[in-house]
Design a protein around this motif. Structure first.
Motif, PDB file in Angstrom:
ATOM      1  N   LEU A  37       0.824  -1.212   0.000  1.00  0.00           N
ATOM      2  CA  LEU A  37       0.000   0.000   0.000  1.00  0.00           C
ATOM      3  C   LEU A  37       0.857   1.261   0.000  1.00  0.00           C
ATOM      4  O   LEU A  37       0.511   2.260  -0.610  1.00  0.00           O
ATOM      5  CB  LEU A  37      -0.921   0.017   1.218  1.00  0.00           C
ATOM      6  CG  LEU A  37      -2.112  -0.929   1.172  1.00  0.00           C
ATOM      7  CD1 LEU A  37      -2.815  -0.967   2.528  1.00  0.00           C
ATOM      8  CD2 LEU A  37      -3.076  -0.513   0.088  1.00  0.00           C
ATOM      9  N   GLN A  38       1.970   1.218   0.693  1.00  0.00           N
ATOM     10  CA  GLN A  38       2.835   2.389   0.776  1.00  0.00           C
ATOM     11  C   GLN A  38       3.825   2.462  -0.373  1.00  0.00           C
ATOM     12  O   GLN A  38       4.577   3.418  -0.478  1.00  0.00           O
ATOM     13  CB  GLN A  38       3.605   2.378   2.094  1.00  0.00           C
ATOM     14  CG  GLN A  38       2.746   2.674   3.265  1.00  0.00           C
ATOM     15  CD  GLN A  38       3.582   2.847   4.508  1.00  0.00           C
ATOM     16  OE1 GLN A  38       4.766   3.143   4.447  1.00  0.00           O
ATOM     17  NE2 GLN A  38       2.963   2.683   5.638  1.00  0.00           N
ATOM     18  N   GLY A  39       3.865   1.461  -1.214  1.00  0.00           N
ATOM     19  CA  GLY A  39       4.845   1.466  -2.284  1.00  0.00           C
ATOM     20  C   GLY A  39       6.245   1.309  -1.747  1.00  0.00           C
ATOM     21  O   GLY A  39       7.204   1.752  -2.361  1.00  0.00           O
ATOM     22  N   ALA A  40       6.382   0.688  -0.573  1.00  0.00           N
ATOM     23  CA  ALA A  40       7.695   0.549   0.051  1.00  0.00           C
ATOM     24  C   ALA A  40       8.348  -0.776  -0.305  1.00  0.00           C
ATOM     25  O   ALA A  40       9.357  -1.142   0.258  1.00  0.00           O
ATOM     26  CB  ALA A  40       7.561   0.659   1.577  1.00  0.00           C
ATOM     27  N   CYS A  51      15.854   2.005  -6.060  1.00  0.00           N
ATOM     28  CA  CYS A  51      14.494   2.428  -6.360  1.00  0.00           C
ATOM     29  C   CYS A  51      14.258   2.338  -7.869  1.00  0.00           C
ATOM     30  O   CYS A  51      15.036   2.900  -8.651  1.00  0.00           O
ATOM     31  CB  CYS A  51      14.282   3.863  -5.886  1.00  0.00           C
ATOM     32  SG  CYS A  51      12.693   4.563  -6.376  1.00  0.00           S
ATOM     33  N   PRO A  52      13.187   1.672  -8.299  1.00  0.00           N
ATOM     34  CA  PRO A  52      12.922   1.558  -9.728  1.00  0.00           C
ATOM     35  C   PRO A  52      12.471   2.878 -10.357  1.00  0.00           C
ATOM     36  O   PRO A  52      12.526   3.038 -11.563  1.00  0.00           O
ATOM     37  CB  PRO A  52      11.808   0.519  -9.811  1.00  0.00           C
ATOM     38  CG  PRO A  52      11.153   0.544  -8.481  1.00  0.00           C
ATOM     39  CD  PRO A  52      12.209   0.950  -7.495  1.00  0.00           C
ATOM     40  N   LEU A  70      11.944  -0.729   1.063  1.00  0.00           N
ATOM     41  CA  LEU A  70      12.995   0.273   0.865  1.00  0.00           C
ATOM     42  C   LEU A  70      12.694   1.455   1.779  1.00  0.00           C
ATOM     43  O   LEU A  70      11.656   2.099   1.643  1.00  0.00           O
ATOM     44  CB  LEU A  70      13.013   0.777  -0.583  1.00  0.00           C
ATOM     45  CG  LEU A  70      13.697  -0.076  -1.623  1.00  0.00           C
ATOM     46  CD1 LEU A  70      13.614   0.604  -2.991  1.00  0.00           C
ATOM     47  CD2 LEU A  70      15.137  -0.349  -1.277  1.00  0.00           C
ATOM     48  N   LEU A  71      13.606   1.727   2.699  1.00  0.00           N
ATOM     49  CA  LEU A  71      13.457   2.868   3.591  1.00  0.00           C
ATOM     50  C   LEU A  71      14.511   3.897   3.248  1.00  0.00           C
ATOM     51  O   LEU A  71      15.595   3.567   2.771  1.00  0.00           O
ATOM     52  CB  LEU A  71      13.586   2.426   5.055  1.00  0.00           C
ATOM     53  CG  LEU A  71      12.588   1.363   5.518  1.00  0.00           C
ATOM     54  CD1 LEU A  71      12.789   1.069   6.999  1.00  0.00           C
ATOM     55  CD2 LEU A  71      11.162   1.789   5.239  1.00  0.00           C
ATOM     56  N   ALA A 116       9.468   5.383   4.357  1.00  0.00           N
ATOM     57  CA  ALA A 116       9.666   4.702   3.081  1.00  0.00           C
ATOM     58  C   ALA A 116      10.330   5.664   2.105  1.00  0.00           C
ATOM     59  O   ALA A 116      10.013   6.862   2.077  1.00  0.00           O
ATOM     60  CB  ALA A 116       8.331   4.221   2.530  1.00  0.00           C
ATOM     61  N   HIS A 117      11.253   5.146   1.313  1.00  0.00           N
ATOM     62  CA  HIS A 117      11.921   5.986   0.317  1.00  0.00           C
ATOM     63  C   HIS A 117      10.906   6.639  -0.613  1.00  0.00           C
ATOM     64  O   HIS A 117      11.062   7.789  -1.019  1.00  0.00           O
ATOM     65  CB  HIS A 117      12.925   5.161  -0.499  1.00  0.00           C
ATOM     66  CG  HIS A 117      13.409   5.868  -1.711  1.00  0.00           C
ATOM     67  ND1 HIS A 117      14.283   6.941  -1.647  1.00  0.00           N
ATOM     68  CD2 HIS A 117      13.116   5.699  -3.023  1.00  0.00           C
ATOM     69  CE1 HIS A 117      14.512   7.389  -2.873  1.00  0.00           C
ATOM     70  NE2 HIS A 117      13.815   6.652  -3.720  1.00  0.00           N
ATOM     71  N   ARG A 118       9.821   5.937  -0.910  1.00  0.00           N
ATOM     72  CA  ARG A 118       8.820   6.443  -1.851  1.00  0.00           C
ATOM     73  C   ARG A 118       8.241   7.792  -1.428  1.00  0.00           C
ATOM     74  O   ARG A 118       7.838   8.589  -2.264  1.00  0.00           O
ATOM     75  CB  ARG A 118       7.704   5.415  -2.001  1.00  0.00           C
ATOM     76  CG  ARG A 118       6.730   5.755  -3.085  1.00  0.00           C
ATOM     77  CD  ARG A 118       5.762   4.599  -3.308  1.00  0.00           C
ATOM     78  NE  ARG A 118       4.835   4.874  -4.361  1.00  0.00           N
ATOM     79  CZ  ARG A 118       5.077   4.703  -5.653  1.00  0.00           C
ATOM     80  NH1 ARG A 118       6.243   4.246  -6.035  1.00  0.00           N
ATOM     81  NH2 ARG A 118       4.160   4.976  -6.552  1.00  0.00           N
ATOM     82  N   LEU A 119       8.189   8.064  -0.127  1.00  0.00           N
ATOM     83  CA  LEU A 119       7.655   9.353   0.348  1.00  0.00           C
ATOM     84  C   LEU A 119       8.484  10.536  -0.136  1.00  0.00           C
ATOM     85  O   LEU A 119       7.955  11.629  -0.295  1.00  0.00           O
ATOM     86  CB  LEU A 119       7.600   9.391   1.875  1.00  0.00           C
ATOM     87  CG  LEU A 119       6.466   8.653   2.536  1.00  0.00           C
ATOM     88  CD1 LEU A 119       6.592   8.764   4.047  1.00  0.00           C
ATOM     89  CD2 LEU A 119       5.127   9.199   2.083  1.00  0.00           C
TER      90      LEU A 119
END
Length: 162
Positions: A37-40, A51-52, A70-71, A116-119
């Motif tokens: 859900l978080q894309g993590a 990260c892709p 991934l954080l 999460a890195h995605r943030l």
């Protein structure tokens, strides 16, 4: 199946299944779903923790269910005060290196967490973490515009000239 946290489905208890086994299964289901859900989600080893979306390396950790997340790296960010981070976006890493998300749990005073890195990924459109706050901010902006940019009234000499 019962409703679990509004978006996830809690598994049914198997006949004869003990409490510990059942709750381990629940944690595994929610752990995996939360990362998705978080894309993590992260690629599993031996693939690099990249990260892709942006190609940057991030810190990769296993979760209790052996999913990978991934954080954001600790350098230069370090850990973030947990009360600065919205619920469900706070990741904790145990001393054994397992990442987990405390969901809605209120952080204790002085608690820190990882994100999460995605943030903060430059390759991803930012998430609207608090939609109600975004709506309030937009309404506040409209009020400010009306207050500081009132409609232009005709000058007295313009009003009489027709």
């Amino acid at each position: 199946m019962g409703d679990f946290e509004g978006a996830l489905t809690q598994p049914d208890r198997n006949s004869g299944e003990g409490d510990e086994t059942y709750w381990d299964r629940v944690r595994e289901v929610t752990d995996r779903a939360e990362a998705m859900l978080q894309g993590a989600t992260a690629p599993a080893p031996p693939d690099p923790p990249v990260c892709p979306e942006c190609g940057q390396e991030a810190d990769r950790f296993p979760t209790y269910s052996q999913a990978w997340v991934l954080l954001e790296p600790l350098e230069p960010v370090n850990e973030v005060p947990a009360h600065f981070v919205p619920p469900r976006q706070r990741w904790l890493v145990n001393s054994d290196g397992v990442a987990w998300n405390p969901w809605e749990a209120e952080p204790t005073p002085g608690a820190v967490c990882r994100i999460a890195h995605r943030l903060v990924c430059p390759g991803v459109e930012p998430l609207d973490l608090w939609p109600w706050l975004t709506a309030e901010r937009e309404e506040s902006g409209r009020r400010a515009q009306r207050l500081f940019n009132p409609p232009r009234l005709p000058a007295p000499d313009e009003a009489g000239a027709s």
